[in-house]
Motif scaffolding. Sequence first.
Motif, mmCIF file in Angstrom:
data_model
loop_
_atom_site.group_PDB
_atom_site.id
_atom_site.type_symbol
_atom_site.label_atom_id
_atom_site.label_comp_id
_atom_site.label_asym_id
_atom_site.label_seq_id
_atom_site.Cartn_x
_atom_site.Cartn_y
_atom_site.Cartn_z
ATOM 1 N N ARG A 422 0.824 -1.202 0.000
ATOM 2 C CA ARG A 422 0.000 0.000 0.000
ATOM 3 C C ARG A 422 0.859 1.253 0.000
ATOM 4 N NH1 ARG A 422 -5.210 1.313 -1.413
ATOM 5 N NH2 ARG A 422 -5.243 3.568 -1.058
ATOM 6 N N THR A 423 1.926 1.237 0.795
ATOM 7 C CA THR A 423 2.845 2.374 0.799
ATOM 8 C C THR A 423 3.489 2.551 -0.561
ATOM 9 O OG1 THR A 423 3.296 2.054 3.163
ATOM 10 C CG2 THR A 423 4.890 3.338 1.906
ATOM 11 N N ALA A 424 3.916 1.429 -1.160
ATOM 12 C CA ALA A 424 4.523 1.510 -2.489
ATOM 13 C C ALA A 424 3.525 2.021 -3.519
ATOM 14 C CB ALA A 424 5.045 0.134 -2.898
ATOM 15 N N ALA A 428 4.073 5.389 -5.586
ATOM 16 C CA ALA A 428 4.187 5.295 -7.038
ATOM 17 C C ALA A 428 3.107 6.115 -7.732
ATOM 18 C CB ALA A 428 4.099 3.835 -7.470
ATOM 19 N N GLN A 429 1.910 6.142 -7.197
ATOM 20 C CA GLN A 429 0.829 6.911 -7.807
ATOM 21 C C GLN A 429 1.112 8.409 -7.730
ATOM 22 O OE1 GLN A 429 -3.017 6.186 -6.041
ATOM 23 N NE2 GLN A 429 -4.091 6.813 -7.899
ATOM 24 N N ALA A 430 1.587 8.858 -6.563
ATOM 25 C CA ALA A 430 1.921 10.280 -6.419
ATOM 26 C C ALA A 430 3.073 10.668 -7.339
ATOM 27 C CB ALA A 430 2.267 10.577 -4.958
ATOM 28 N N SER A 431 4.094 9.789 -7.435
ATOM 29 C CA SER A 431 5.234 10.081 -8.304
ATOM 30 C C SER A 431 4.810 10.143 -9.765
ATOM 31 C CB SER A 431 6.313 9.015 -8.107
ATOM 32 O OG SER A 431 7.384 9.205 -8.994
ATOM 33 N N LEU A 432 3.944 9.224 -10.188
ATOM 34 C CA LEU A 432 3.485 9.214 -11.574
ATOM 35 C C LEU A 432 2.698 10.472 -11.904
ATOM 36 C CD1 LEU A 432 3.083 7.777 -14.274
ATOM 37 C CD2 LEU A 432 1.104 6.607 -13.283
ATOM 38 N N GLN A 436 3.819 13.115 -14.730
ATOM 39 C CA GLN A 436 2.914 13.416 -15.842
ATOM 40 C C GLN A 436 2.713 14.925 -15.977
ATOM 41 O OE1 GLN A 436 -0.477 11.032 -14.727
ATOM 42 N NE2 GLN A 436 0.005 9.409 -16.213
ATOM 43 N N GLU A 437 2.540 15.613 -14.871
ATOM 44 C CA GLU A 437 2.390 17.072 -14.919
ATOM 45 C C GLU A 437 3.687 17.747 -15.354
ATOM 46 O OE1 GLU A 437 0.653 20.762 -14.709
ATOM 47 O OE2 GLU A 437 -0.258 18.757 -14.719
ATOM 48 N N SER A 438 4.817 17.200 -14.877
ATOM 49 C CA SER A 438 6.109 17.780 -15.287
ATOM 50 C C SER A 438 6.339 17.576 -16.769
ATOM 51 C CB SER A 438 7.245 17.128 -14.487
ATOM 52 O OG SER A 438 7.099 17.375 -13.104
ATOM 53 N N GLN A 451 9.018 5.189 -16.771
ATOM 54 C CA GLN A 451 9.614 4.511 -15.627
ATOM 55 C C GLN A 451 8.686 4.578 -14.414
ATOM 56 O OE1 GLN A 451 12.200 2.597 -15.398
ATOM 57 N NE2 GLN A 451 12.091 2.326 -13.170
ATOM 58 N N ALA A 452 8.101 5.739 -14.193
ATOM 59 C CA ALA A 452 7.150 5.887 -13.093
ATOM 60 C C ALA A 452 5.911 5.028 -13.335
ATOM 61 C CB ALA A 452 6.754 7.351 -12.927
ATOM 62 N N GLN A 453 5.534 4.933 -14.629
ATOM 63 C CA GLN A 453 4.388 4.105 -14.974
ATOM 64 C C GLN A 453 4.644 2.633 -14.659
ATOM 65 O OE1 GLN A 453 1.431 4.171 -15.745
ATOM 66 N NE2 GLN A 453 0.931 2.343 -16.942
ATOM 67 N N ARG A 454 5.816 2.128 -14.934
ATOM 68 C CA ARG A 454 6.147 0.739 -14.635
ATOM 69 C C ARG A 454 6.120 0.478 -13.123
ATOM 70 N NH1 ARG A 454 9.427 1.216 -19.330
ATOM 71 N NH2 ARG A 454 11.144 2.158 -18.152
ATOM 72 N N LEU A 455 6.649 1.442 -12.361
ATOM 73 C CA LEU A 455 6.623 1.285 -10.902
ATOM 74 C C LEU A 455 5.188 1.281 -10.375
ATOM 75 C CD1 LEU A 455 9.604 3.601 -9.872
ATOM 76 C CD2 LEU A 455 9.561 1.102 -9.945
ATOM 77 N N TYR A 456 4.353 2.124 -10.959
ATOM 78 C CA TYR A 456 2.953 2.168 -10.537
ATOM 79 C C TYR A 456 2.255 0.846 -10.882
ATOM 80 C CZ TYR A 456 -2.020 3.205 -10.658
ATOM 81 O OH TYR A 456 -3.386 3.161 -10.480
ATOM 82 N N ALA A 457 2.511 0.314 -12.065
ATOM 83 C CA ALA A 457 1.885 -0.939 -12.476
ATOM 84 C C ALA A 457 2.294 -2.077 -11.540
ATOM 85 C CB ALA A 457 2.270 -1.269 -13.918
#
Length: 503
Positions: A422-424, A428-432, A436-438, A451-457
């Motif tokens: 859950r923490t991960a 990962a969702q916040a980082s993605l 995306q905004e950046s 890369q952030a997308q893969r971590l989120y998945a």
Amino acid sequence: MNDCSISAPRLRCATLWALMLPALALTLSGCMVGPDFKRPAPPDVAGYVAGRTELPTAGPADPAQQLHWGADIDRRWWSAYRSQALDETVSQAIADNPTLDTARATLAQAQQAILIARGGLYPQADLGASAQRERIRSGNGATSATTNLLAIGPTVSYPLDLFGGKRREVEAQTALADSQRYALAAAYLALTGNTVTEALTAATVREQLRAIADIVAVDKHNLELVSIEREVGKAALSDELAARSQLAADLALSPPLEQQLSAADDALAILVGKTPAQWQPPTFDFAMLTLPTEVPATLPSTWLLTRPDVGAAQAQLHAASAQIGIATAALYPNVTLSASWTQAAASMGPLFDATNGLWTVAAALTAPLFHGGALTAQKQAAVDAFDAQLGIYRQTVLQAFGQVADTLRALQHDADALAAQRTALDTAQASLQLLQESYRVGTASLVDVLQAQRLYAQARLGYAKAKGQRYVDTAQWFAAMGGGAPQWAQREASSAVGPHTAR
């Protein structure tokens, strides 16, 4: 005048003897050779594992579980998931599963074997009748005579169980019936456990498919961002191709999970006694299930009595002990009492005349003298069989303790893993979202977003799997505790035994 004097009716005398035989047998048959069975002492342990036994919290987003030591296990333990669809599915499996029907029939057969063995403890009465016609020649063969002989009457025989061989046989058959009762309980526990597990597996797969749907939605959002950036000249064609490639790769995650879901649904159909074409299970989902938070835990001192496998091993050990008594009784003399009353005449008219009655009362003794050591070897073989069964019993107990320890550790690790996943996922969702905004404002590259997308998945799927595993391991815990199966099987066994006619 004595009832058995010559002047008394012979039928009355024979009847008196027949009534005296059971009383005489009860006087003589009080000894039972061989060992009296005692349940082996359980291991001297106070718990199932070394170290902590409490269940850790799973983080603020998921419910915490707590073990309640000393609580009883309800035979309908799956109702703790608070799902009507699950309750109905398990009830249908109990009613229609062929394996459970087989176990019921086998138990009924074993119960009849007890009645067969008990029959040997009572006098055996039979009615015999014969008709005979014969021709007899005189000594010189010149003349001959033809005679008829009609006979009818009851016979009673009673092998006295002086040394308890018959009673040990009843004891052995009773123990074997207990073993079959525990086998029925084991079949019930396996059936209910497998049904609940397959339902939870289906819910877990649907949770993973929902996670893939979320991942695909993010992929499509990334593709939209790249398309917008490319239209204004801020992104290259390679960026769009990379985004499309990621979308295609994530879409390919669904078919294997769909296959797992189909397999779970098909398994549920088989468990309820139907073919997959005849019956479709409910759409099990975590939205219709509640994780049991109050988890009952039986203390080791009483827990062994709730395990069908341990109970069956103990019953087999009891039967092996009784076999020692049977083999020992074969070394001692055997006494059989018998009595008969026969009416005999040359024709039907005088057949039932009191003067044509014949009666006999007899006692026979058979004692083993020499059998080439076979009887002694038979007794030793029974002792060796008991020792072998004792080893099986001890190993069964050890394996049962091991299963409980593994399941307890699994529940502890499930809570830790779920909290970490859950923490991960949240990170990962916040980082993605940030990347995306950046990327939209031009301060991050597509490589960073992917890369952030893969971590989120990975985090989203990992969280779905960890959540489902916690549900499944909770069901495994109920099964490891015995699942109330022996109590259910005892009621089934009692209802199966109706009135029987002695014959």
